[in-house]
Design a protein around this motif. Structure first.
Motif, PDB file in Angstrom:
ATOM      1  N   THR A  52      42.765  37.149  39.409  1.00 44.74           N
ATOM      2  CA  THR A  52      41.300  37.085  39.381  1.00 44.74           C
ATOM      3  C   THR A  52      40.757  37.105  40.797  1.00 44.74           C
ATOM      4  O   THR A  52      41.468  36.899  41.788  1.00 44.74           O
ATOM      5  CB  THR A  52      40.854  35.819  38.652  1.00 44.74           C
ATOM      6  OG1 THR A  52      41.350  34.695  39.381  1.00 44.74           O
ATOM      7  CG2 THR A  52      41.410  35.768  37.227  1.00 44.74           C
ATOM      8  N   GLU A  53      39.445  37.366  40.866  1.00 45.79           N
ATOM      9  CA  GLU A  53      38.785  37.453  42.162  1.00 45.79           C
ATOM     10  C   GLU A  53      38.856  36.123  42.897  1.00 45.79           C
ATOM     11  O   GLU A  53      39.074  36.076  44.112  1.00 45.79           O
ATOM     12  CB  GLU A  53      37.324  37.883  41.965  1.00 45.79           C
ATOM     13  CG  GLU A  53      36.515  37.985  43.253  1.00 45.79           C
ATOM     14  CD  GLU A  53      36.987  39.137  44.141  1.00 45.79           C
ATOM     15  OE1 GLU A  53      36.614  39.168  45.326  1.00 45.79           O
ATOM     16  OE2 GLU A  53      37.735  40.020  43.629  1.00 45.79           O
ATOM     17  N   LEU A  54      38.709  35.019  42.196  1.00 46.90           N
ATOM     18  CA  LEU A  54      38.719  33.713  42.847  1.00 46.90           C
ATOM     19  C   LEU A  54      40.077  33.422  43.480  1.00 46.90           C
ATOM     20  O   LEU A  54      40.168  32.970  44.630  1.00 46.90           O
ATOM     21  CB  LEU A  54      38.361  32.625  41.824  1.00 46.90           C
ATOM     22  CG  LEU A  54      38.266  31.196  42.379  1.00 46.90           C
ATOM     23  CD1 LEU A  54      37.170  31.109  43.440  1.00 46.90           C
ATOM     24  CD2 LEU A  54      38.003  30.200  41.253  1.00 46.90           C
ATOM     25  N   ARG A  55      41.156  33.733  42.756  1.00 44.49           N
ATOM     26  CA  ARG A  55      42.477  33.493  43.325  1.00 44.49           C
ATOM     27  C   ARG A  55      42.785  34.474  44.460  1.00 44.49           C
ATOM     28  O   ARG A  55      43.426  34.114  45.436  1.00 44.49           O
ATOM     29  CB  ARG A  55      43.534  33.608  42.218  1.00 44.49           C
ATOM     30  CG  ARG A  55      44.953  33.302  42.685  1.00 44.49           C
ATOM     31  CD  ARG A  55      45.912  33.244  41.536  1.00 44.49           C
ATOM     32  NE  ARG A  55      45.572  32.145  40.611  1.00 44.49           N
ATOM     33  CZ  ARG A  55      46.277  31.849  39.518  1.00 44.49           C
ATOM     34  NH1 ARG A  55      47.340  32.594  39.206  1.00 44.49           N
ATOM     35  NH2 ARG A  55      45.924  30.861  38.745  1.00 44.49           N
ATOM     36  N   ARG A  56      42.281  35.732  44.333  1.00 45.88           N
ATOM     37  CA  ARG A  56      42.525  36.712  45.399  1.00 45.88           C
ATOM     38  C   ARG A  56      41.866  36.250  46.687  1.00 45.88           C
ATOM     39  O   ARG A  56      42.442  36.328  47.777  1.00 45.88           O
ATOM     40  CB  ARG A  56      41.977  38.083  44.983  1.00 45.88           C
ATOM     41  CG  ARG A  56      42.240  39.178  46.007  1.00 45.88           C
ATOM     42  CD  ARG A  56      41.629  40.500  45.579  1.00 45.88           C
ATOM     43  NE  ARG A  56      42.220  40.977  44.341  1.00 45.88           N
ATOM     44  CZ  ARG A  56      41.605  41.011  43.180  1.00 45.88           C
ATOM     45  NH1 ARG A  56      40.354  40.579  43.088  1.00 45.88           N
ATOM     46  NH2 ARG A  56      42.203  41.476  42.096  1.00 45.88           N
ATOM     47  N   ARG A  57      40.623  35.734  46.599  1.00 45.65           N
ATOM     48  CA  ARG A  57      39.947  35.266  47.802  1.00 45.65           C
ATOM     49  C   ARG A  57      40.632  34.020  48.377  1.00 45.65           C
ATOM     50  O   ARG A  57      40.642  33.810  49.587  1.00 45.65           O
ATOM     51  CB  ARG A  57      38.478  34.962  47.481  1.00 45.65           C
ATOM     52  CG  ARG A  57      37.661  36.204  47.178  1.00 45.65           C
ATOM     53  CD  ARG A  57      36.194  35.859  46.983  1.00 45.65           C
ATOM     54  NE  ARG A  57      35.407  37.040  46.712  1.00 45.65           N
ATOM     55  CZ  ARG A  57      34.910  37.840  47.671  1.00 45.65           C
ATOM     56  NH1 ARG A  57      35.119  37.545  48.939  1.00 45.65           N
ATOM     57  NH2 ARG A  57      34.208  38.900  47.353  1.00 45.65           N
ATOM     58  N   ALA A  58      41.185  33.222  47.489  1.00 45.38           N
ATOM     59  CA  ALA A  58      41.914  32.052  47.987  1.00 45.38           C
ATOM     60  C   ALA A  58      43.127  32.482  48.793  1.00 45.38           C
ATOM     61  O   ALA A  58      43.439  31.911  49.848  1.00 45.38           O
ATOM     62  CB  ALA A  58      42.308  31.158  46.818  1.00 45.38           C
ATOM     63  N   TYR A  59      43.860  33.498  48.323  1.00 46.65           N
ATOM     64  CA  TYR A  59      45.014  33.998  49.070  1.00 46.65           C
ATOM     65  C   TYR A  59      44.594  34.577  50.416  1.00 46.65           C
ATOM     66  O   TYR A  59      45.226  34.344  51.447  1.00 46.65           O
ATOM     67  CB  TYR A  59      45.739  35.067  48.254  1.00 46.65           C
ATOM     68  CG  TYR A  59      46.506  34.517  47.070  1.00 46.65           C
ATOM     69  CD1 TYR A  59      46.861  33.164  47.018  1.00 46.65           C
ATOM     70  CD2 TYR A  59      46.872  35.351  46.014  1.00 46.65           C
ATOM     71  CE1 TYR A  59      47.559  32.673  45.928  1.00 46.65           C
ATOM     72  CE2 TYR A  59      47.563  34.866  44.929  1.00 46.65           C
ATOM     73  CZ  TYR A  59      47.912  33.513  44.885  1.00 46.65           C
ATOM     74  OH  TYR A  59      48.594  33.040  43.816  1.00 46.65           O
ATOM     75  N   LEU A  60      43.492  35.363  50.414  1.00 50.10           N
ATOM     76  CA  LEU A  60      43.036  35.961  51.670  1.00 50.10           C
ATOM     77  C   LEU A  60      42.572  34.883  52.642  1.00 50.10           C
ATOM     78  O   LEU A  60      42.793  34.978  53.855  1.00 50.10           O
ATOM     79  CB  LEU A  60      41.891  36.949  51.385  1.00 50.10           C
ATOM     80  CG  LEU A  60      42.307  38.192  50.583  1.00 50.10           C
ATOM     81  CD1 LEU A  60      41.075  39.030  50.241  1.00 50.10           C
ATOM     82  CD2 LEU A  60      43.296  39.037  51.375  1.00 50.10           C
ATOM     83  N   GLY A  61      41.904  33.835  52.117  1.00 56.16           N
ATOM     84  CA  GLY A  61      41.482  32.753  52.993  1.00 56.16           C
ATOM     85  C   GLY A  61      42.680  32.036  53.594  1.00 56.16           C
ATOM     86  O   GLY A  61      42.650  31.605  54.752  1.00 56.16           O
TER      87      GLY A  61
END
Length: 265
Positions: free
Chosen positions: A3-12
């Motif tokens: 999901t988008e939320l987990r993808r942004r967490a990985y990028l962060g």
């Protein structure tokens, strides 16, 4: 797929502030058009002295990061469970040592009391059972009695004495208790029956617990308090296994036999 939320967490977590996907991502938010426009050319400015300044730190990401999981302390087994010694504190008194004397294990033997003429015989039973008429040990005993000038058919007095008396229980059955019991048993039989000219102690258990002696006393005369004169002999099984002992026994018998032969005359 994530999901988008987990993808942004990985990028962060990888400190990636801005990025562009190479293809359309499923479950992704719509792309912003301004990110696809080419950047405007920067105006030319006069050269200025270069001043080194520390690089600005990256702006904190607005992408939410996953909450840190609480640590759960797992109880560890105590050192005593692994067999390790428990440390003793400096002010803790050391455990008192056991100063009680070690209890000697109970001896094990089987003895039979017999009468042959004016003599009593306390004989070790080689196999722990009563004598049978064809036992090799009993036949040897008959030979000894004939050589001593005594009746070769001894009379049994009571049942065999088997030690320890009790298999279970708290009664003392050590060597001292065995000696007291055996001497009392023989003394009582002497008082009940005919006079005894000499007590034969045949075998190491009889010599040790009735005569209070050891194997060094074999073929010797003993004087036992409460029992009178006694003669220590090797066990019947020992005489059968070591025939060389018979010669010394015959020589000792020639001296000792005067005790009962003089009474029969």
């Amino acid at each position: 797929m994530i999901t988008e939320l987990r993808r942004r967490a990985y990028l962060g977590a990888m400190q990636v502030v801005s990025w562009l996907p190479r293809s359309e991502l499923p479950f992704a938010a719509p792309s912003r058009p301004e990110l696809f426009e080419p950047p405007a050319p920067e105006p030319e400015v006069a050269a200025a002295p270069v001043v080194e300044t520390p690089a600005p730190s990256a702006a904190p990401s607005t992408v939410p990061t996953p909450a840190e999981r609480p640590r759960i302390e797992v109880p560890r087994p105590a050192t005593q469970a692994r067999g390790e010694a428990k440390p003793v504190a400096a002010d803790e008194p050391a455990p008192a040592e056991d100063t009680r004397p070690a209890t000697a294990p109970p001896p094990r033997f089987a003895l039979q009391l017999l009468r042959a003429g004016d003599c009593l015989l306390l004989v070790e039973l080689p196999n722990g059972e009563s004598f049978q008429s064809r036992d090799p040990a009993y036949l040897l005993l008959k030979d000894l009695l004939r050589a001593a000038g005594l009746p070769d058919s001894p009379r049994l007095i009571g049942e065999p004495v088997r030690w320890p008396l009790l298999v279970r229980g708290n009664m003392d059955q050590g060597p001292d208790a065995a000696r007291d019991f055996l001497q009392g048993f023989v003394a009582a039989r002497m008082d009940e029956g005919e006079p005894c000219a000499c007590l034969w102690l045949v075998g190491l258990p009889a010599v040790r617990f009735a005569g209070e002696a050891d194997s060094e006393a074999f073929n010797r005369e003993l004087r036992i308090e409460g029992l009178g004169a006694a003669w220590a002999l090797p066990g019947l099984e020992m005489l059968m296994e070591e025939p060389a002992r018979k010669a010394e026994l015959w020589q000792a018998m020639r001296r000792v036999r005067q005790r009962w032969m003089s009474r029969s005359e």
